[in-house]
Scaffold this motif. Structure first.
Motif, PDB file in Angstrom:
ATOM      1  N   PRO A  20       0.802  -1.235   0.000  1.00  0.00           N
ATOM      2  CA  PRO A  20       0.000   0.000   0.000  1.00  0.00           C
ATOM      3  C   PRO A  20       0.834   1.285   0.000  1.00  0.00           C
ATOM      4  O   PRO A  20       0.306   2.356  -0.352  1.00  0.00           O
ATOM      5  CB  PRO A  20      -0.818  -0.115   1.296  1.00  0.00           C
ATOM      6  N   TYR A  21       2.087   1.212   0.383  1.00  0.00           N
ATOM      7  CA  TYR A  21       2.906   2.422   0.489  1.00  0.00           C
ATOM      8  C   TYR A  21       3.896   2.574  -0.658  1.00  0.00           C
ATOM      9  O   TYR A  21       4.748   3.456  -0.633  1.00  0.00           O
ATOM     10  CB  TYR A  21       3.654   2.427   1.822  1.00  0.00           C
ATOM     11  N   LEU A  22       3.785   1.706  -1.656  1.00  0.00           N
ATOM     12  CA  LEU A  22       4.596   1.877  -2.860  1.00  0.00           C
ATOM     13  C   LEU A  22       4.039   3.044  -3.669  1.00  0.00           C
ATOM     14  O   LEU A  22       2.847   3.095  -3.968  1.00  0.00           O
ATOM     15  CB  LEU A  22       4.586   0.604  -3.710  1.00  0.00           C
ATOM     16  N   SER A  23       4.887   3.970  -4.017  1.00  0.00           N
ATOM     17  CA  SER A  23       4.458   5.162  -4.746  1.00  0.00           C
ATOM     18  C   SER A  23       5.551   5.583  -5.715  1.00  0.00           C
ATOM     19  O   SER A  23       6.720   5.218  -5.544  1.00  0.00           O
ATOM     20  CB  SER A  23       4.144   6.304  -3.770  1.00  0.00           C
ATOM     21  N   PRO A  24       5.213   6.369  -6.736  1.00  0.00           N
ATOM     22  CA  PRO A  24       6.226   6.825  -7.697  1.00  0.00           C
ATOM     23  C   PRO A  24       7.355   7.618  -7.050  1.00  0.00           C
ATOM     24  O   PRO A  24       8.487   7.597  -7.540  1.00  0.00           O
ATOM     25  CB  PRO A  24       5.415   7.695  -8.671  1.00  0.00           C
ATOM     26  N   SER A  25       7.061   8.311  -5.963  1.00  0.00           N
ATOM     27  CA  SER A  25       8.096   9.122  -5.323  1.00  0.00           C
ATOM     28  C   SER A  25       9.227   8.268  -4.750  1.00  0.00           C
ATOM     29  O   SER A  25      10.362   8.738  -4.608  1.00  0.00           O
ATOM     30  CB  SER A  25       7.488   9.975  -4.208  1.00  0.00           C
TER      31      SER A  25
ATOM     32  N   GLU B 157      12.116  14.159   1.695  1.00  0.00           N
ATOM     33  CA  GLU B 157      10.685  14.167   1.420  1.00  0.00           C
ATOM     34  C   GLU B 157      10.235  12.891   0.703  1.00  0.00           C
ATOM     35  O   GLU B 157       9.208  12.299   1.037  1.00  0.00           O
ATOM     36  CB  GLU B 157      10.290  15.385   0.563  1.00  0.00           C
ATOM     37  N   ASN B 158      11.023  12.445  -0.305  1.00  0.00           N
ATOM     38  CA  ASN B 158      10.575  11.277  -1.064  1.00  0.00           C
ATOM     39  C   ASN B 158      11.229   9.974  -0.603  1.00  0.00           C
ATOM     40  O   ASN B 158      10.749   8.896  -0.935  1.00  0.00           O
ATOM     41  CB  ASN B 158      10.846  11.479  -2.556  1.00  0.00           C
ATOM     42  N   VAL B 159      12.333  10.053   0.160  1.00  0.00           N
ATOM     43  CA  VAL B 159      13.125   8.887   0.608  1.00  0.00           C
ATOM     44  C   VAL B 159      13.224   7.828  -0.506  1.00  0.00           C
ATOM     45  O   VAL B 159      12.907   6.656  -0.311  1.00  0.00           O
ATOM     46  CB  VAL B 159      12.562   8.269   1.918  1.00  0.00           C
ATOM     47  N   SER B 160      13.625   8.277  -1.679  1.00  0.00           N
ATOM     48  CA  SER B 160      13.691   7.417  -2.850  1.00  0.00           C
ATOM     49  C   SER B 160      14.634   6.228  -2.618  1.00  0.00           C
ATOM     50  O   SER B 160      15.725   6.379  -2.050  1.00  0.00           O
ATOM     51  CB  SER B 160      14.157   8.216  -4.065  1.00  0.00           C
TER      52      SER B 160
ATOM     53  N   LEU C 248      15.933   3.654   7.267  1.00  0.00           N
ATOM     54  CA  LEU C 248      14.578   4.196   7.367  1.00  0.00           C
ATOM     55  C   LEU C 248      13.873   3.709   8.623  1.00  0.00           C
ATOM     56  O   LEU C 248      13.202   4.491   9.318  1.00  0.00           O
ATOM     57  CB  LEU C 248      13.767   3.794   6.131  1.00  0.00           C
ATOM     58  N   SER C 249      14.008   2.423   8.929  1.00  0.00           N
ATOM     59  CA  SER C 249      13.336   1.888  10.115  1.00  0.00           C
ATOM     60  C   SER C 249      13.983   2.387  11.396  1.00  0.00           C
ATOM     61  O   SER C 249      13.300   2.589  12.411  1.00  0.00           O
ATOM     62  CB  SER C 249      13.357   0.358  10.072  1.00  0.00           C
ATOM     63  N   ARG C 250      15.301   2.613  11.371  1.00  0.00           N
ATOM     64  CA  ARG C 250      15.997   3.079  12.568  1.00  0.00           C
ATOM     65  C   ARG C 250      15.587   4.502  12.921  1.00  0.00           C
ATOM     66  O   ARG C 250      15.460   4.846  14.100  1.00  0.00           O
ATOM     67  CB  ARG C 250      17.508   3.012  12.342  1.00  0.00           C
ATOM     68  N   GLU C 251      15.373   5.335  11.905  1.00  0.00           N
ATOM     69  CA  GLU C 251      14.983   6.721  12.176  1.00  0.00           C
ATOM     70  C   GLU C 251      13.590   6.819  12.765  1.00  0.00           C
ATOM     71  O   GLU C 251      13.268   7.788  13.461  1.00  0.00           O
ATOM     72  CB  GLU C 251      15.065   7.522  10.873  1.00  0.00           C
ATOM     73  N   GLY C 252      12.732   5.845  12.475  1.00  0.00           N
ATOM     74  CA  GLY C 252      11.395   5.815  13.053  1.00  0.00           C
ATOM     75  C   GLY C 252      10.395   6.723  12.374  1.00  0.00           C
ATOM     76  O   GLY C 252       9.215   6.732  12.749  1.00  0.00           O
ATOM     77  N   LEU C 253      10.812   7.482  11.371  1.00  0.00           N
ATOM     78  CA  LEU C 253       9.927   8.417  10.676  1.00  0.00           C
ATOM     79  C   LEU C 253       9.388   7.845   9.375  1.00  0.00           C
ATOM     80  O   LEU C 253       8.412   8.366   8.824  1.00  0.00           O
ATOM     81  CB  LEU C 253      10.670   9.730  10.380  1.00  0.00           C
ATOM     82  N   TYR C 254      10.028   6.806   8.872  1.00  0.00           N
ATOM     83  CA  TYR C 254       9.664   6.269   7.557  1.00  0.00           C
ATOM     84  C   TYR C 254       9.438   4.756   7.638  1.00  0.00           C
ATOM     85  O   TYR C 254       9.907   4.008   6.784  1.00  0.00           O
ATOM     86  CB  TYR C 254      10.767   6.573   6.536  1.00  0.00           C
ATOM     87  N   THR C 255       8.708   4.324   8.638  1.00  0.00           N
ATOM     88  CA  THR C 255       8.465   2.891   8.811  1.00  0.00           C
ATOM     89  C   THR C 255       7.689   2.308   7.640  1.00  0.00           C
ATOM     90  O   THR C 255       7.992   1.206   7.163  1.00  0.00           O
ATOM     91  CB  THR C 255       7.696   2.631  10.115  1.00  0.00           C
ATOM     92  N   ASP C 256       6.680   3.042   7.167  1.00  0.00           N
ATOM     93  CA  ASP C 256       5.889   2.562   6.036  1.00  0.00           C
ATOM     94  C   ASP C 256       6.752   2.432   4.782  1.00  0.00           C
ATOM     95  O   ASP C 256       6.637   1.458   4.028  1.00  0.00           O
ATOM     96  CB  ASP C 256       4.725   3.518   5.767  1.00  0.00           C
ATOM     97  N   GLN C 257       7.613   3.419   4.551  1.00  0.00           N
ATOM     98  CA  GLN C 257       8.513   3.350   3.396  1.00  0.00           C
ATOM     99  C   GLN C 257       9.522   2.211   3.539  1.00  0.00           C
ATOM    100  O   GLN C 257       9.956   1.637   2.543  1.00  0.00           O
ATOM    101  CB  GLN C 257       9.245   4.682   3.219  1.00  0.00           C
ATOM    102  N   ALA C 258       9.877   1.901   4.779  1.00  0.00           N
ATOM    103  CA  ALA C 258      10.780   0.771   5.008  1.00  0.00           C
ATOM    104  C   ALA C 258      10.117  -0.542   4.601  1.00  0.00           C
ATOM    105  O   ALA C 258      10.759  -1.418   4.001  1.00  0.00           O
ATOM    106  CB  ALA C 258      11.193   0.724   6.478  1.00  0.00           C
ATOM    107  N   TYR C 259       8.840  -0.700   4.920  1.00  0.00           N
ATOM    108  CA  TYR C 259       8.105  -1.893   4.480  1.00  0.00           C
ATOM    109  C   TYR C 259       8.020  -1.944   2.953  1.00  0.00           C
ATOM    110  O   TYR C 259       8.136  -3.012   2.348  1.00  0.00           O
ATOM    111  CB  TYR C 259       6.706  -1.903   5.085  1.00  0.00           C
ATOM    112  N   ALA C 260       7.797  -0.793   2.325  1.00  0.00           N
ATOM    113  CA  ALA C 260       7.754  -0.754   0.860  1.00  0.00           C
ATOM    114  C   ALA C 260       9.107  -1.153   0.265  1.00  0.00           C
ATOM    115  O   ALA C 260       9.175  -1.861  -0.745  1.00  0.00           O
ATOM    116  CB  ALA C 260       7.361   0.651   0.393  1.00  0.00           C
ATOM    117  N   THR C 261      10.177  -0.719   0.901  1.00  0.00           N
ATOM    118  CA  THR C 261      11.518  -1.115   0.461  1.00  0.00           C
ATOM    119  C   THR C 261      11.709  -2.614   0.614  1.00  0.00           C
ATOM    120  O   THR C 261      12.334  -3.269  -0.235  1.00  0.00           O
ATOM    121  CB  THR C 261      12.583  -0.368   1.276  1.00  0.00           C
ATOM    122  N   ALA C 262      11.173  -3.186   1.682  1.00  0.00           N
ATOM    123  CA  ALA C 262      11.274  -4.633   1.892  1.00  0.00           C
ATOM    124  C   ALA C 262      10.559  -5.397   0.781  1.00  0.00           C
ATOM    125  O   ALA C 262      11.022  -6.461   0.352  1.00  0.00           O
ATOM    126  CB  ALA C 262      10.685  -5.003   3.252  1.00  0.00           C
TER     127      ALA C 262
END
Length: 292
Positions: free
Chosen positions: A53-58, A67-70, A250-264
């Motif tokens: 659900p958190y996969l996005s073009p950004s 902002e985009n944590v590409s 991303l997961s260590r910073e705690g601000l981008y947990t959803d993006q970390a799952y998308a990376t996984a």
């Protein structure tokens, strides 16, 4: 055909009932298989449910920002790191295995030491490899936090896997292949590369697949050698982060947990794709070897 299968199954059941030890062993094997497949399926479903659900073009923007944590720079770095590490590890591991199996005399003490060392290196934690890479490649050789330092560290890490699987693949080839080649007047070098290696390639590629899986998923060793810079390395002496390190940061910073799952999710798909392509290549090479 169905009737034959039913009869065969019923015969097996009767055999197991007559031998309680065999029945118990069959139950344990079946249970272990179910648990293993179930655990794998749960992990895959869990990652997909929380990441898709958190996969996005950004997330695939050319440049990383807060902002985009590409993850695109990390994907490119992962591919570069994998190729570079395999360039160092595969030739050395394969040729070492060829020497120990095809050229060294049986009972050679040097071969026994090499095999013992390889098996020992397989069990060493990756953090130890990272510290070694930091002290030797980054510090002593003055490579700095770079792609080449990380690749050399990973090459040392996966070298035992490539070597041992290649040895087992070569040992699985019947001696009659070699004897027939020698009988026709072929030398040892031609016998090894034309007769022995082609049918052994599927087993060798299996070791390479295992090495790729470890390279792609490694974090501890690379944090000390290649760094965590979120950019595509300009050259092999530049720093960069792989997908695994990107996900960890991303997961260590705690601000981008959803993006970390998308990376996984992307990391999981990348590993599956690499394994699938490697399997196709192994089958194709195996068929070509059988035709020859």
């Amino acid at each position: 055909m169905d009737m034959i299968n039913r009869v065969t199954f019923s015969q097996k059941v009767k055999t197991y009932l007559k031998h309680p030890g065999s029945l118990l062993l069959w139950i344990l094997v079946a249970f272990s298989a179910v648990v293993t497949v179930g655990a794998l399926g749960f992990i895959i479903v869990y990652i997909l449910v929380h990441g898709v659900p958190y996969l996005s073009p950004s997330l695939f923007a050319p440049k990383y920002t807060t902002e985009n944590v590409s993850m695109l720079p990390a994907i490119i770095t992962t591919l570069e790191m994998t190729v570079l590490a395999l360039i160092f590890a595969v030739p050395l591991g394969v040729f070492s295995a060829i020497y120990t199996v095809e050229y060294a005399k049986k009972g050679n003490k040097l071969v026994a030491i090499v095999r013992l060392t390889a098996e020992t290196l397989t069990g060493i934690p990756s953090i130890v490899y990272g510290l070694f890479g930091l002290l030797f490649f980054v510090g002593t050789l003055k490579m700095g936090m770079s792609l080449i330092a990380g690749a050399l560290t990973l090459a040392i890490m996966v070298l035992p896997v490539v070597m041992r699987t290649t040895e087992e693949a070569l040992l699985s080839i019947p001696d009659s292949y070699r004897e027939g080649s020698f009988g026709l007047g072929a030398g040892r070098l031609r016998t090894v590369f034309c007769i022995v290696l082609p049918p052994a390639m599927p087993g060798i590629l299996s070791g390479i697949i295992l090495a790729i899986g470890r390279i792609v998923g490694e974090t501890a060793a690379l944090m000390y050698t290649s760094g965590t810079v979120a950019e595509v390395p300009k050259n092999i002496f530049s720093s960069g982060r792989t997908l695994a390190i990107h996900m960890y940061c991303l997961s260590r910073e705690g601000l981008y947990t959803d993006q970390a799952y998308a990376t996984a999710v992307v990391l999981l798909l990348m590993v599956i794709l690499i394994n699938f392509l490697s399997g196709l290549i192994a089958k194709k090479i195996g068929k070509n070897g059988e035709k020859k």
